[in-house]
Motif scaffolding. Structure first.
Motif, short mmCIF file in Angstrom:
data_model
loop_
_atom_site.label_atom_id
_atom_site.label_comp_id
_atom_site.label_asym_id
_atom_site.label_seq_id
_atom_site.Cartn_x
_atom_site.Cartn_y
_atom_site.Cartn_z
N ARG A 1 0.83 -1.21 0.00
CA ARG A 1 0.00 0.00 0.00
C ARG A 1 0.86 1.25 0.00
NH1 ARG A 1 -4.56 1.62 4.65
NH2 ARG A 1 -5.18 3.61 3.68
N LEU A 2 1.84 1.30 0.89
CA LEU A 2 2.67 2.49 1.00
C LEU A 2 3.61 2.63 -0.19
CD1 LEU A 2 3.43 2.46 4.82
CD2 LEU A 2 2.05 4.11 3.57
N GLY A 3 4.18 1.50 -0.65
CA GLY A 3 5.06 1.58 -1.81
C GLY A 3 4.32 2.06 -3.05
N GLY A 4 3.13 1.53 -3.29
CA GLY A 4 2.34 1.96 -4.45
C GLY A 4 1.92 3.41 -4.34
N ALA A 5 1.51 3.82 -3.13
CA ALA A 5 1.10 5.22 -2.94
C ALA A 5 2.27 6.17 -3.16
CB ALA A 5 0.53 5.40 -1.53
N ALA A 6 3.45 5.80 -2.66
CA ALA A 6 4.63 6.66 -2.83
C ALA A 6 4.96 6.83 -4.31
CB ALA A 6 5.82 6.06 -2.08
N LEU A 7 4.94 5.74 -5.07
CA LEU A 7 5.23 5.84 -6.51
C LEU A 7 4.22 6.75 -7.20
CD1 LEU A 7 6.11 2.11 -7.33
CD2 LEU A 7 7.69 4.06 -7.24
N ALA A 8 2.95 6.61 -6.86
CA ALA A 8 1.92 7.44 -7.48
C ALA A 8 2.10 8.91 -7.13
CB ALA A 8 0.53 6.95 -7.06
N LEU A 9 2.44 9.19 -5.89
CA LEU A 9 2.61 10.58 -5.46
C LEU A 9 3.85 11.22 -6.09
CD1 LEU A 9 1.57 10.12 -1.74
CD2 LEU A 9 0.43 11.62 -3.40
N TRP A 10 4.94 10.45 -6.21
CA TRP A 10 6.12 11.00 -6.88
C TRP A 10 5.83 11.26 -8.36
CZ3 TRP A 10 9.46 13.41 -4.26
CH2 TRP A 10 9.87 12.97 -3.01
N ALA A 11 5.02 10.41 -8.98
CA ALA A 11 4.63 10.65 -10.37
C ALA A 11 3.81 11.94 -10.47
CB ALA A 11 3.83 9.46 -10.90
N TRP A 12 2.93 12.17 -9.50
CA TRP A 12 2.12 13.39 -9.48
C TRP A 12 3.02 14.62 -9.32
CZ3 TRP A 12 -2.69 15.10 -10.39
CH2 TRP A 12 -3.07 16.32 -9.85
N ILE A 13 3.99 14.54 -8.44
CA ILE A 13 4.91 15.66 -8.22
C ILE A 13 5.70 15.97 -9.49
CG2 ILE A 13 7.07 16.27 -7.01
CD1 ILE A 13 5.88 14.97 -4.52
N ALA A 14 6.17 14.93 -10.17
CA ALA A 14 6.92 15.13 -11.42
C ALA A 14 6.02 15.74 -12.49
CB ALA A 14 7.49 13.80 -11.90
N LEU A 15 4.77 15.25 -12.58
CA LEU A 15 3.83 15.76 -13.58
C LEU A 15 3.52 17.23 -13.35
CD1 LEU A 15 1.98 14.85 -15.96
CD2 LEU A 15 0.20 14.44 -14.26
N ARG A 16 3.40 17.63 -12.08
CA ARG A 16 3.06 19.02 -11.76
C ARG A 16 4.28 19.92 -11.65
NH1 ARG A 16 -2.02 19.86 -9.65
NH2 ARG A 16 -1.41 22.03 -9.96
N GLY A 17 5.48 19.35 -11.74
CA GLY A 17 6.70 20.14 -11.62
C GLY A 17 6.92 20.70 -10.23
N LEU A 18 6.48 20.00 -9.20
CA LEU A 18 6.62 20.47 -7.82
C LEU A 18 7.99 20.08 -7.26
CD1 LEU A 18 3.11 19.38 -6.51
CD2 LEU A 18 3.79 21.67 -7.27
N ALA A 19 8.43 20.82 -6.28
CA ALA A 19 9.69 20.50 -5.62
C ALA A 19 9.45 19.47 -4.52
CB ALA A 19 10.31 21.77 -5.01
N GLY A 20 10.34 18.49 -4.44
CA GLY A 20 10.25 17.48 -3.39
C GLY A 20 10.94 17.93 -2.12
N PRO A 21 10.83 17.15 -1.06
CA PRO A 21 11.52 17.51 0.20
C PRO A 21 13.03 17.55 -0.01
CG PRO A 21 9.94 15.71 0.51
CD PRO A 21 10.09 15.89 -0.95
#
Length: 305
Positions: free
Chosen positions: A41-61
């Motif tokens: 659950r957490l691994g899949g959610a993390a991958l999806a959220l990082w994909a969202w961040i890349a798609l939106r061009g957001l800065a990560g921690p």
């Protein structure tokens, strides 16, 4: 705060997503151990959220300080409570798990009052917490501590998850205030997965992914809409409706989860569970304050009439 129709609609969607996640957990447990399920659950959610961040061009921690705070958050807000709820659902009904999980807001008010100087436990909030905890006792049953069978332990595990969420909410206010919500969600689910995967491999071995359709669907639901999508929607609704209105999600989830469990699984809860739900929701309503404001308004209207 004026709430738009769109915000109300998204608040309703978020409630449905989280309510259905209790059913998804039940389905996924048919093919996976609880620790492995949480890791996936957490691994899949993390991958999806990082994909969202890349798609939106957001800065990560960035920086050790931010990642250290996210490591604690991933433990308190993801790894520990997800495991406790999942483990608990092996022996209790989905609706009862949702009722007990609603005590998160009660624990949140109490923990915040103990640890944050600006969060005083006013008389109204103390009354709400007291009423709500009477509901937890009613739902669990007064004999739960005297006979620690699997069912009693399952109920106590879900209550423990609610307490972990409460500490996580205080930690987030103190340590994560400067992060973009999507970056915070991606960071903590990543850390949660890193906490969970070694435990899953050590305790349950390499996962067998030849799952039934129901178990696979439940796992995917938990990872994508139930965690990644829910976090994004949560912060969106928070921005549109504010934290007070967002508490309504906590009140809506238990009745929805009970209806879903009854319709899909044929679950039937005892009177103690319904009494507990009523008291917990009453406690949340007292803490929220709108019920008292509404009653004062009605009293004022009658007095003027």
């Amino acid at each position: 705060m004026t709430v738009s129709n769109r915000a109300w609609a998204e608040l309703g969607i978020l409630s449905c997503v989280w309510a259905a996640s209790f059913l998804a957990t039940h389905a996924a447990l048919a093919g996976l151990g609880p620790v492995t399920l949480v890791a996936l659950r957490l691994g899949g959610a993390a991958l999806a959220l990082w994909a969202w961040i890349a798609l939106r061009g957001l800065a990560g921690p960035r920086g050790l300080r931010a990642w250290a705070a996210l490591a604690v958050m991933g433990l308190l807000n993801n790894a520990v409570p997800f495991f406790l709820i999942t483990w608990g659902q092996q022996s209790i009904e989905t609706g009862l798990a949702a009722i007990l999980n609603a005590s998160t807001a009660l624990f949140g008010a109490l923990v915040a009052a103990l640890l944050l100087a600006e969060e005083r436990l006013t008389l109204r909030r103390a009354a709400g917490v007291g009423v709500g905890f009477c509901g937890v006792i009613a739902a669990v049953g007064p004999g739960a501590l005297s006979g620690l069978d699997p069912r009693s332990l399952g109920q106590l595990a879900v209550v423990g998850a609610a307490l972990s969420y409460a500490f996580a909410s205080v930690w987030a206010r103190v340590r994560l205030s400067g992060l973009h919500p999507a970056a915070a969600a991606a960071g903590m689910t990543t850390c949660g997965a890193l906490w969970t995967w070694p435990a899953a491999l050590m305790l349950e071995g390499t996962p067998d992914l030849s799952l039934s359709a129901g178990a696979a669907a439940g796992t995917l639901w938990l990872a994508l809409p139930g965690t990644a999508g829910a976090y994004l929607l949560y912060y969106r609704v928070l921005g549109m409706a504010g934290p007070a209105n967002l508490m309504l999600v906590t009140m809506i989830i238990p009745p929805l989860a009970i209806l879903i469990g009854a319709a899909v699984l044929g679950e039937a809860l005892g009177p103690g569970a319904f009494l507990g739900m009523g008291l917990i929701l009453a406690g949340l309503a007292i803490i929220d304050g709108r019920l008292a404001a509404w009653l004062r308004g009605r009293a004022g209207t009658r007095a003027r009439g």
